[in-house]
Design a protein around this motif. Structure first.
Motif, PDB file in Angstrom:
ATOM      1  N   LEU A  63       0.810  -1.213   0.000  1.00  0.00           N
ATOM      2  CA  LEU A  63       0.000   0.000   0.000  1.00  0.00           C
ATOM      3  C   LEU A  63       0.848   1.270   0.000  1.00  0.00           C
ATOM      4  O   LEU A  63       0.342   2.357  -0.202  1.00  0.00           O
ATOM      5  CB  LEU A  63      -0.947  -0.003   1.214  1.00  0.00           C
ATOM      6  N   ALA A  65       3.045   1.736  -2.215  1.00  0.00           N
ATOM      7  CA  ALA A  65       3.392   1.956  -3.617  1.00  0.00           C
ATOM      8  C   ALA A  65       2.103   1.918  -4.430  1.00  0.00           C
ATOM      9  O   ALA A  65       1.199   1.155  -4.114  1.00  0.00           O
ATOM     10  CB  ALA A  65       4.339   0.861  -4.091  1.00  0.00           C
ATOM     11  N   ASN A  66       2.031   2.743  -5.464  1.00  0.00           N
ATOM     12  CA  ASN A  66       0.805   2.772  -6.265  1.00  0.00           C
ATOM     13  C   ASN A  66       0.897   1.712  -7.351  1.00  0.00           C
ATOM     14  O   ASN A  66       1.130   2.010  -8.516  1.00  0.00           O
ATOM     15  CB  ASN A  66       0.621   4.150  -6.893  1.00  0.00           C
ATOM     16  N   GLU A  67       0.722   0.492  -6.936  1.00  0.00           N
ATOM     17  CA  GLU A  67       0.845  -0.609  -7.885  1.00  0.00           C
ATOM     18  C   GLU A  67      -0.489  -1.330  -8.028  1.00  0.00           C
ATOM     19  O   GLU A  67      -1.301  -1.341  -7.112  1.00  0.00           O
ATOM     20  CB  GLU A  67       1.878  -1.619  -7.375  1.00  0.00           C
ATOM     21  N   ASN A  68      -0.642  -1.970  -9.181  1.00  0.00           N
ATOM     22  CA  ASN A  68      -1.820  -2.793  -9.393  1.00  0.00           C
ATOM     23  C   ASN A  68      -1.534  -4.186  -8.818  1.00  0.00           C
ATOM     24  O   ASN A  68      -0.704  -4.910  -9.356  1.00  0.00           O
ATOM     25  CB  ASN A  68      -2.086  -2.844 -10.908  1.00  0.00           C
ATOM     26  N   TYR A 144       3.472  14.839  -3.826  1.00  0.00           N
ATOM     27  CA  TYR A 144       4.333  13.860  -4.498  1.00  0.00           C
ATOM     28  C   TYR A 144       5.687  14.539  -4.741  1.00  0.00           C
ATOM     29  O   TYR A 144       5.747  15.636  -5.275  1.00  0.00           O
ATOM     30  CB  TYR A 144       3.685  13.416  -5.807  1.00  0.00           C
ATOM     31  N   CYS A 188      -0.678  18.756  -7.185  1.00  0.00           N
ATOM     32  CA  CYS A 188      -0.994  17.393  -7.573  1.00  0.00           C
ATOM     33  C   CYS A 188      -2.466  17.158  -7.215  1.00  0.00           C
ATOM     34  O   CYS A 188      -2.828  17.192  -6.041  1.00  0.00           O
ATOM     35  CB  CYS A 188      -0.054  16.527  -6.746  1.00  0.00           C
ATOM     36  N   ASN A 192      -1.127  13.044  -4.060  1.00  0.00           N
ATOM     37  CA  ASN A 192      -0.451  11.860  -3.540  1.00  0.00           C
ATOM     38  C   ASN A 192       0.516  12.389  -2.481  1.00  0.00           C
ATOM     39  O   ASN A 192       1.269  13.308  -2.794  1.00  0.00           O
ATOM     40  CB  ASN A 192       0.340  11.156  -4.668  1.00  0.00           C
ATOM     41  N   PRO A 193       0.505  11.957  -1.238  1.00  0.00           N
ATOM     42  CA  PRO A 193      -0.002  10.678  -0.743  1.00  0.00           C
ATOM     43  C   PRO A 193      -1.385  10.712  -0.107  1.00  0.00           C
ATOM     44  O   PRO A 193      -1.826   9.684   0.410  1.00  0.00           O
ATOM     45  CB  PRO A 193       1.023  10.340   0.343  1.00  0.00           C
ATOM     46  N   GLY A 195      -4.457  11.342  -1.533  1.00  0.00           N
ATOM     47  CA  GLY A 195      -5.567  10.903  -2.383  1.00  0.00           C
ATOM     48  C   GLY A 195      -6.730  11.885  -2.383  1.00  0.00           C
ATOM     49  O   GLY A 195      -7.803  11.578  -2.895  1.00  0.00           O
ATOM     50  N   TYR A 222      -3.598  10.925 -11.493  1.00  0.00           N
ATOM     51  CA  TYR A 222      -4.702  10.044 -11.062  1.00  0.00           C
ATOM     52  C   TYR A 222      -6.077  10.532 -11.520  1.00  0.00           C
ATOM     53  O   TYR A 222      -7.098  10.075 -11.014  1.00  0.00           O
ATOM     54  CB  TYR A 222      -4.682   9.867  -9.538  1.00  0.00           C
TER      55      TYR A 222
END
Ligand SMILES: Cc1ncc(COP(=O)(O)O)c(C=O)c1O
Length: 235
Positions: A63, A65-68, A144, A188, A192-193, A195, A222
């Motif tokens: 969580l 890292a913004n990964e799928n 960010y 941004c 981020n971070p 949201g 995003y």
């Protein structure tokens, strides 16, 4: 357009860029000093990896890292596999076609579009070109950090403005922090971070007014994930 961009050629270039990043990451691993056992958002990727391997079980979703967490789709894997056989070719023509497509989609001229292998590269190039000589950068805190860290490495002064209690940008305080040495305002949205979202109409008023004095960089990495009602690009 006779020579249509196909996903195979496009992904070919992405694969080459990923290869270069992996190579760089490996070469610096030996210089990493161990830090405390909890990962911090300011750590570099190779440090996260080392900490994770030492301290944490295998994770499905990281969580920080913004990964799928589901991995690439089978269709994407198929296209990447096909693209390997074209890896000996430069992708300049495909890039030119992609620029045309993006310009048309965004309703701007081609000279407004710059491509990069992911947006970090572009964020850093903007910081390098803006801060060749001294100056300051105004942004939210937290934000960010890629562009800001590069600006700081170029000896720029960072003017961090705390987010408001609802975690939206404090646009009034950001405007007040601008002076004759400000070379960029970085926003941004969504941030981020956190949201969190700064309302599009407020941001657009800010951009219209403040961009008369200083360039504003809106990072919309995003934007596609926002609800249609909240989604408002500053382009
Ligand atoms: C707001 C924001 N901009 C840019 C980036 C960089 O993205 P890329 O992976 O395309 O370099 C990120 C990555 O987390 C981000 O959160």
């Amino acid at each position: 357009m006779s020579n249509l961009l196909n996903r195979r050629n496009w992904l070919k270039n992405t694969t080459l860029a990923t290869g270069a990043t992996a190579f760089l990451g490996k070469s610096v691993l030996s210089d990493v000093n161990w830090r405390a056992s909890s990962p911090s958002p300011s750590m570099n990727f190779w440090e996260w990896e080392l900490v994770r391997k030492r301290t944490f079980p295998e994770l499905k979703a990281r969580l920080l890292a913004n990964e799928n967490p589901y991995g690439p789709s089978p269709k994407a894997k198929e296209v990447i596999k096909d693209a390997v056989s074209l890896g000996n070719r430069y992708g300049h023509e495909d890039a030119a076609i992609l620029i045309e497509m993006l310009a048309e989609k965004e309703g701007v001229t081609k000279d407004h579009i710059m491509l990069g292998p992911g947006s970090s590269d572009l964020l850093e190039k903007v910081a390098i070109s803006r801060f060749m000589t001294d100056g300051n950068i105004v942004s939210a805190d937290p934000a960010y950090m890629s562009l800001i860290k590069t600006a700081k490495a170029m000896q720029a002064e960072w003017r961090p403005i705390p987010l408001k209690s609802d975690y939206s940008h404090d646009l009034e305080a950001m405007e007040a922090a601008i002076d004759s040495k400000t070379k960029l305002v970085y926003i941004c949205n969504p941030n981020n971070p956190t949201g969190t979202i700064t309302a599009g109409n407020k941001l657009s008023d800010f951009c219209n007014r403040v961009s008369e004095r200083v360039p504003i960089f809106i990072d919309e990495a995003y934007l596609e994930f926002m609800n249609p009602a909240d989604k408002m690009s500053m382009i």
